[in-house]
Write a protein that holds these residues in place. Structure first.
Motif, PDB file in Angstrom:
ATOM      1  N   GLU A 165       0.837  -1.200   0.000  1.00  0.00           N
ATOM      2  CA  GLU A 165       0.000   0.000   0.000  1.00  0.00           C
ATOM      3  C   GLU A 165       0.872   1.251   0.000  1.00  0.00           C
ATOM      4  OE1 GLU A 165      -2.599  -0.506   3.374  1.00  0.00           O
ATOM      5  OE2 GLU A 165      -4.118  -1.508   2.139  1.00  0.00           O
ATOM      6  N   ASP A 166       0.235   2.370  -0.318  1.00  0.00           N
ATOM      7  CA  ASP A 166       0.932   3.653  -0.378  1.00  0.00           C
ATOM      8  C   ASP A 166       0.551   4.528   0.815  1.00  0.00           C
ATOM      9  OD1 ASP A 166       0.293   3.957  -3.970  1.00  0.00           O
ATOM     10  OD2 ASP A 166       1.716   2.699  -2.865  1.00  0.00           O
TER      11      ASP A 166
ATOM     12  N   LYS B  46      11.702   3.759  -3.367  1.00  0.00           N
ATOM     13  CA  LYS B  46      10.283   4.006  -3.620  1.00  0.00           C
ATOM     14  C   LYS B  46       9.748   5.067  -2.687  1.00  0.00           C
ATOM     15  CE  LYS B  46       9.385  -0.573  -5.469  1.00  0.00           C
ATOM     16  NZ  LYS B  46       8.643  -1.845  -5.320  1.00  0.00           N
TER      17      LYS B  46
ATOM     18  N   TYR C 138       6.216  10.665   0.201  1.00  0.00           N
ATOM     19  CA  TYR C 138       5.391   9.655  -0.451  1.00  0.00           C
ATOM     20  C   TYR C 138       6.088   8.303  -0.358  1.00  0.00           C
ATOM     21  CZ  TYR C 138       3.650  13.982  -2.522  1.00  0.00           C
ATOM     22  OH  TYR C 138       3.157  15.259  -2.710  1.00  0.00           O
ATOM     23  N   LEU C 139       5.382   7.333   0.181  1.00  0.00           N
ATOM     24  CA  LEU C 139       5.899   5.968   0.247  1.00  0.00           C
ATOM     25  C   LEU C 139       5.011   5.100  -0.627  1.00  0.00           C
ATOM     26  CD1 LEU C 139       5.916   7.155   3.544  1.00  0.00           C
ATOM     27  CD2 LEU C 139       7.640   5.362   3.496  1.00  0.00           C
ATOM     28  N   THR C 140       5.576   4.531  -1.664  1.00  0.00           N
ATOM     29  CA  THR C 140       4.789   3.720  -2.585  1.00  0.00           C
ATOM     30  C   THR C 140       5.170   2.251  -2.456  1.00  0.00           C
ATOM     31  OG1 THR C 140       6.403   4.095  -4.338  1.00  0.00           O
ATOM     32  CG2 THR C 140       4.554   5.621  -4.221  1.00  0.00           C
ATOM     33  N   ALA C 141       4.165   1.413  -2.636  1.00  0.00           N
ATOM     34  CA  ALA C 141       4.374  -0.041  -2.573  1.00  0.00           C
ATOM     35  C   ALA C 141       5.173  -0.393  -1.325  1.00  0.00           C
ATOM     36  CB  ALA C 141       5.075  -0.538  -3.840  1.00  0.00           C
ATOM     37  N   SER C 142       4.639  -0.018  -0.170  1.00  0.00           N
ATOM     38  CA  SER C 142       5.380  -0.123   1.087  1.00  0.00           C
ATOM     39  C   SER C 142       5.875  -1.547   1.359  1.00  0.00           C
ATOM     40  CB  SER C 142       4.523   0.371   2.240  1.00  0.00           C
ATOM     41  OG  SER C 142       3.340  -0.377   2.326  1.00  0.00           O
TER      42      SER C 142
ATOM     43  N   TYR D 291       9.948  -0.499   5.742  1.00  0.00           N
ATOM     44  CA  TYR D 291       9.621   0.930   5.832  1.00  0.00           C
ATOM     45  C   TYR D 291       9.075   1.317   7.210  1.00  0.00           C
ATOM     46  CZ  TYR D 291      10.024   1.485   0.732  1.00  0.00           C
ATOM     47  OH  TYR D 291      10.476   1.534  -0.550  1.00  0.00           O
TER      48      TYR D 291
END
Lengths: 113, 109
Positions: B16-17, B59, B74-78, B82
């Motif tokens: 999830e983002d 990412k 922004y954190l994408t495809a956690s 992370y």
């Protein structure tokens, strides 16, 4: 390159005792910072050095806290006498210049009982 | 003055983002972002200078709107790695870096 070295990692003292923390920054980093981080909060600046001169110590409780950076390299932070509310992690950080990314040491966790 | 971060905490599933915001009441020269894992020191992620630039780190990317005195991470495809507390640091040019209270991010499988 070697990171920022701090010692000790942990310290437990009784209130009204004194304690000292040591920090050796990354070689060549002119700017050194001491931060206090209370559990669950962000780091709060205590003092900033540029080489061996103090740039900002406006938030340092000078009646009990003191810091020095002799020869512009390593630094010591002292608390005398300690209070219960001084319990926190004391982080040392250095940067090549002001507004460059900071490298933090592992910190010293102080518990005052 | 301390920048304000939101949200205070967020829980994500892997993949999830998420967006973490940081706003300041003072004019900003730059914004720093750091991640701190439990029991460890904060680790520098990136710095954004005024000029509205956007930077990326794997990412994880960030933007800086100097007019609004805001920055977003922004954190994408956690990923599980992370997880940690993310701090923004506000630099106004005449005072040392001031950190926000942090946003605790938990990524679960």
């Amino acid at each position: 390159e070697a990171g920022v070295a701090q010692s000790p990692r942990y310290k437990i003292i009784e209130k009204r005792q004194s304690v000292a923390f040591w920090c050796n920054p990354i070689s060549g980093h002119a700017t050194l910072y001491w931060y206090q981080q209370i559990l669950g909060q962000g780091p709060k600046l205590l003092i900033q050095f540029q080489n061996n001169g103090v740039v900002d110590d406006s938030q340092l409780p000078k009646d009990r806290f003191s810091a020095e950076r002799l020869k512009g390299v390593d630094s010591t932070l002292k608390i005398q006498p300690a209070k219960l509310e001084d319990s926190a992690v004391y982080l040392c950080a250095s940067s090549a210049q002001e507004n460059y990314g900071y490298t933090f040491g592992s910190g010293t966790r102080l518990t005052v009982v | 003055q301390q920048p304000v971060q939101s949200p205070q905490a967020v829980i994500l599933r892997e993949g999830e983002d998420a967006v973490i915001n940081c706003s300041s009441s003072k004019a900003l020269y730059s914004v720093h972002w750091y991640r701190q894992k439990h029991g460890e020191a904060p680790v520098f992620l990136m710095i954004l200078l005024k000029g509205g630039e956007q930077k990326g780190h794997e990412k994880i990317s960030a933007s800086f709107n100097e007019k609004k005195q805001q920055s977003s991470l922004y954190l994408t495809a956690s990923q599980l790695s992370y997880s940690g507390t993310y701090f923004c640091g506000a630099y106004s040019g005449n005072t040392p870096l001031v950190f926000g209270k942090g946003t605790r991010l938990s990524v679960i499988a």
